[in-house]
Each structure stands twice: as C-alpha cells, then as structure tokens.
Design an enzyme around this catalytic site. Structure first.
Site, mmCIF file in Angstrom:
data_model
loop_
_atom_site.group_PDB
_atom_site.id
_atom_site.type_symbol
_atom_site.label_atom_id
_atom_site.label_comp_id
_atom_site.label_asym_id
_atom_site.label_seq_id
_atom_site.Cartn_x
_atom_site.Cartn_y
_atom_site.Cartn_z
ATOM 1 N N GLU A 1 6.153 19.727 -2.611
ATOM 2 C CA GLU A 1 5.946 20.839 -1.667
ATOM 3 C C GLU A 1 4.779 20.499 -0.736
ATOM 4 O O GLU A 1 4.902 20.588 0.480
ATOM 5 C CB GLU A 1 5.667 22.130 -2.451
ATOM 6 C CG GLU A 1 5.428 23.357 -1.571
ATOM 7 C CD GLU A 1 5.059 24.607 -2.370
ATOM 8 O OE1 GLU A 1 4.631 24.479 -3.545
ATOM 9 O OE2 GLU A 1 5.183 25.718 -1.823
ATOM 10 N N ASP B 1 11.347 32.435 -2.814
ATOM 11 C CA ASP B 1 10.028 32.075 -3.343
ATOM 12 C C ASP B 1 9.129 33.306 -3.555
ATOM 13 O O ASP B 1 9.029 33.796 -4.679
ATOM 14 C CB ASP B 1 9.363 31.039 -2.420
ATOM 15 C CG ASP B 1 8.284 30.209 -3.101
ATOM 16 O OD1 ASP B 1 8.108 30.376 -4.313
ATOM 17 O OD2 ASP B 1 7.634 29.396 -2.424
ATOM 18 N N HIS C 1 7.784 22.812 -9.560
ATOM 19 C CA HIS C 1 7.514 22.705 -8.132
ATOM 20 C C HIS C 1 7.174 21.230 -7.881
ATOM 21 O O HIS C 1 6.321 20.666 -8.588
ATOM 22 C CB HIS C 1 6.308 23.551 -7.730
ATOM 23 C CG HIS C 1 6.565 25.039 -7.704
ATOM 24 N ND1 HIS C 1 6.860 25.763 -8.808
ATOM 25 C CD2 HIS C 1 6.534 25.918 -6.665
ATOM 26 C CE1 HIS C 1 7.019 27.034 -8.469
ATOM 27 N NE2 HIS C 1 6.823 27.164 -7.171
ATOM 28 N N ARG D 1 -1.537 44.938 -13.870
ATOM 29 C CA ARG D 1 -2.422 44.955 -15.049
ATOM 30 C C ARG D 1 -1.778 45.477 -16.326
ATOM 31 O O ARG D 1 -2.075 45.001 -17.399
ATOM 32 C CB ARG D 1 -3.654 45.815 -14.738
ATOM 33 C CG ARG D 1 -4.422 45.199 -13.597
ATOM 34 C CD ARG D 1 -5.764 45.779 -13.403
ATOM 35 N NE ARG D 1 -6.433 45.058 -12.327
ATOM 36 C CZ ARG D 1 -7.567 45.422 -11.771
ATOM 37 N NH1 ARG D 1 -8.181 46.520 -12.190
ATOM 38 N NH2 ARG D 1 -8.096 44.700 -10.817
HETATM 39 N N1 ADE Z 1 3.142 30.094 -6.870
HETATM 40 C C1 ADE Z 1 3.882 30.993 -6.208
HETATM 41 N N2 ADE Z 1 4.524 30.437 -5.181
HETATM 42 C C2 ADE Z 1 4.186 29.132 -5.186
HETATM 43 C C3 ADE Z 1 4.513 28.018 -4.379
HETATM 44 N N3 ADE Z 1 5.349 28.129 -3.335
HETATM 45 N N4 ADE Z 1 3.967 26.829 -4.674
HETATM 46 C C4 ADE Z 1 3.141 26.696 -5.706
HETATM 47 N N5 ADE Z 1 2.792 27.705 -6.510
HETATM 48 C C5 ADE Z 1 3.314 28.912 -6.250
HETATM 49 ZN ZN ZN Z 2 7.407 28.830 -5.910
#
Ligand code: ADE
Ligand code: ZN
Length: 358
Positions: A225, A302, A222, A93
């Site tokens: 995935e 990640d 990203h 925060r």
């Molecule tokens: N935010 C944090 N990690 C993520 C991930 N692996 N995929 C999508 N958004 C994310």
């Molecule tokens: Zn990520």
C-alpha cells in the site's frame, strides 16, 4: 444524468479538477442489485461523525460536538490518516458502542446490495492504546452480527487485525485471542496486519502467521500500500492468502505473473489509495491493468467514513473512470464471492443469483 466523481478528489492525493462524467440510473440500479461481498472493510472506518457525536455524548470527558467530530476525520497524508483512524477508534469504548457501530455498518451494507462482508476489527488498537479486554466489546459486535443475519439477510465474518508497527508481541496477543475465541465464535474467520508498512515488513510476523493457520484461521495482510513490491512478496512469503491494496505490484512483472498464476485475491481500494495519497492520480491507479492482466481483483471501500466513499461508489468509479462494462462489474462481484472465505455451497448459491441477474 451527470455526476461529479468527487470520490476521486483526494484529501492528500488527487487535487485536480473534478471529472464530469455521464452515468446512468440503470447502471446504478444494476450495481445495487449485484449480489456482492465486501472483503476489505474496517469496522472503525465505517463510523460516521454523526455516530461519533451520538456515542461520545455518553462519554463524560470526551463528548464531541458536530464540528469537533468532523475535525477528527481530516488528514493530509497516510500518516495523518492512521492518526484519524486511531482518533475515531478511541471513541468506541463500550460493548454497546461496538454493537451500534456494527449495526449501522450492516444496515449500510445491506442497502448497497452487499450480501456478505469480511470485516477487519482493530483489536491491536484496543489492546495497545486502550489496554482493555476485547471480549466484552466483541460480544456487542456479535449481537449486531446475529441481528444483521436474521433481519437483513447479511452475513458477516470478522478478521482480527493487528497493527504491524506495534510489533510481533502485540500482534501475538491479537492473533491468539482470535484462535482462542474461534471455536465458540466461528464468525471469527481470520487475521491480518494493517498499519504502517514503511516501519516494518511482513517477515517478523512469519511464525505468528503459521501459528494462526494451524489454529484454523485464514490469513490476510495489507501489502504494497505504502511500499514497493517487496512488501507484497513479503506477505506472500509468510502465507497471506489475500492481499489488501497490492498497489505496487504493477512495478514488478515477475510478481504480476505470480499473482496471476496463483490467482491470489487482491482487495483493491481505489478511493482509499487516492485519498491517502498512496496513489497520486486516478490515471496512475493499476486497477484496470490488473484486471486486464487476469489478476483476481475485488473492489472494496476500506474505511468508507474516512474516504467518503462506499462499495457502490467503488463500482461506479470502476465504470466511470476505468471503463468497466456491466459484464466486467458482474465479474468483479463474482470475484468478491469466490475470494471470500464463505463455504463452497453458499458461494455457489450467490454465484447462481449473480449469473441470472438481468
Ligand atoms: N487501518 C485501517 N485502514 C488501513 C489502511 N488502509 N492501511 C493500513 N492500516 C489501516
Ligand atoms: Zn485497510
């Protein structure tokens, strides 16, 4: 010495027996000594339950006990993981919270032999859920970054990450803030989109990516995935220079050819994919097939606190479960430096150290 590769037993994904595999102390030392970069790491995903307890003690209405903090990290699928990520972020925060999170992250990175990291910060979550200004929080991160550079010899760049399923208008606020702050803070190197690809592809962000590139920002996304190869094509089509996960490229030979030919860096995150259930079993993960096909592969953690893994673990997993040799690991570390957004002279300096490592 034997170790259970527990990192491969996902909360949502792999549930089979633990793998019992040989591993050597020498290998561990080699991995640690490899000068390497972490290119796919979310600041919020590095915050441990212990740090959350500490931070939340100062938050009148939101103080957490150890059990409550640990409970926030439980999830059973990808959607649950995104909610866990949000829950952790909600406890960051103040500028001091962001400074502490950054400093702890930097200490852990330096301990693993990481010399440089490009770190996603979820500015999109701050704007959308917290409805507050980001600059004061960023100043806290910067204090820790400067300290990490001088005390730990670790360089950090920031990537301002938008949440794709909040839509382009919210992403515009994130990317424009990065563009506005960058002249004063060159550590802000780029932008990206995370979140739920099943709810939107990359195309709606096309003009924002063009605008960000024109502002001197580097472009990541990203991609592939939770969805098929079309998500990766979409990210390439809007100009993404580096792809997070790219798990589904394996299903599209034409795409594999393009990724190999253009040497598009892939930010591979094996533990993440197994724990979120995006990849069902270690043997299904395309890491080794990508490497053998000549793709530009890098290893990354990640959200280490949520996936119970760190970058050293990812290198160990490559060795123990995907039969990467020492020379292969050296190549992966080298890829991480080459695929970084560092200036050429710093890349050369690190790559020389990497080559001469015994
Ligand atoms: N935010 C944090 N990690 C993520 C991930 N692996 N995929 C999508 N958004 C994310
Ligand atoms: Zn990520």
């Amino acid at each position: 010495m034997y170790r259970f590769v527990q990192a491969l037993c996902g909360a949502a994904g792999y549930t089979g027996p633990h793998h019992l595999v040989p591993c050597s102390v020498d290998f561990d030392s080699f991995i640690r000594r490899l000068p390497k970069a972490e290119l796919h790491l979310h600041l919020e995903g590095t915050v441990t339950p212990e740090t959350l307890v500490e931070l939340s003690a100062g938050q009148n209405s939101a103080a957490l006990g150890p059990e409550q903090a640990r409970a926030l990290f439980h999830y059973t699928d990808f959607s649950g993981f995104l909610l866990a990520f949000k829950a952790v972020t909600e406890h960051l925060r103040t500028p001091d919270d962001y400074e502490l999170a950054t400093w702890r992250m930097a200490q852990r990175l330096a301990h693993q032999g990481v010399v440089h990291a490009e770190v996603y910060v979820s500015v999109g979550v701050v704007y959308y859920w917290r409805r507050c200004e980001f600059e004061p929080l960023f100043l806290g991160m910067e204090r820790a970054r400067v300290r990490a550079e001088s005390e730990l010899g670790l360089s950090l760049y920031w990537i301002f990450d938008a949440v794709r399923h909040f839509g382009p208008d919210e992403a515009a606020r994130v990317f424009r803030k990065a563009a506005e702050l960058r002249p004063q803070f060159p550590s802000i190197i780029g932008i990206g989109i995370g979140g739920d690809e099943r709810r939107t592809g990359a195309e709606p962000f096309r003009s924002l990516y063009t605008e960000a590139r024109e502002a001197g920002l580097r472009l990541t996304a990203h991609a592939g995935e939770t969805v098929g190869p079309e998500g990766i094509w979409g990210a390439l089509n809007i100009g993404a220079e580096r792809l997070g996960h790219a798990l589904s490229a394996i299903h599209d030979p034409e795409l594999m050819g393009v990724l190999a030919e253009r040497q598009i860096p892939l930010e591979i995150c094996v533990s993440s994919n197994l724990r979120t259930g995006c990849c069902a079993r270690p043997e299904d993960h395309p890491l080794r097939r990508y490497f053998d096909a000549g793709l530009m592969v890098t290893l990354n953690s990640d959200d280490p606190a949520l996936f119970l893994s760190d970058l050293e673990d990812e290198y160990r997993i490559a060795q123990e479960c995907f039969a990467f040799t020492e020379e292969h690991l050296r190549e992966l570390a080298s890829n991480s430096i080459e695929a970084s957004f560092l200036p050429p002279e710093r890349k050369v300096e690190i790559l020389r150290r990497l080559e001469s490592l015994e």
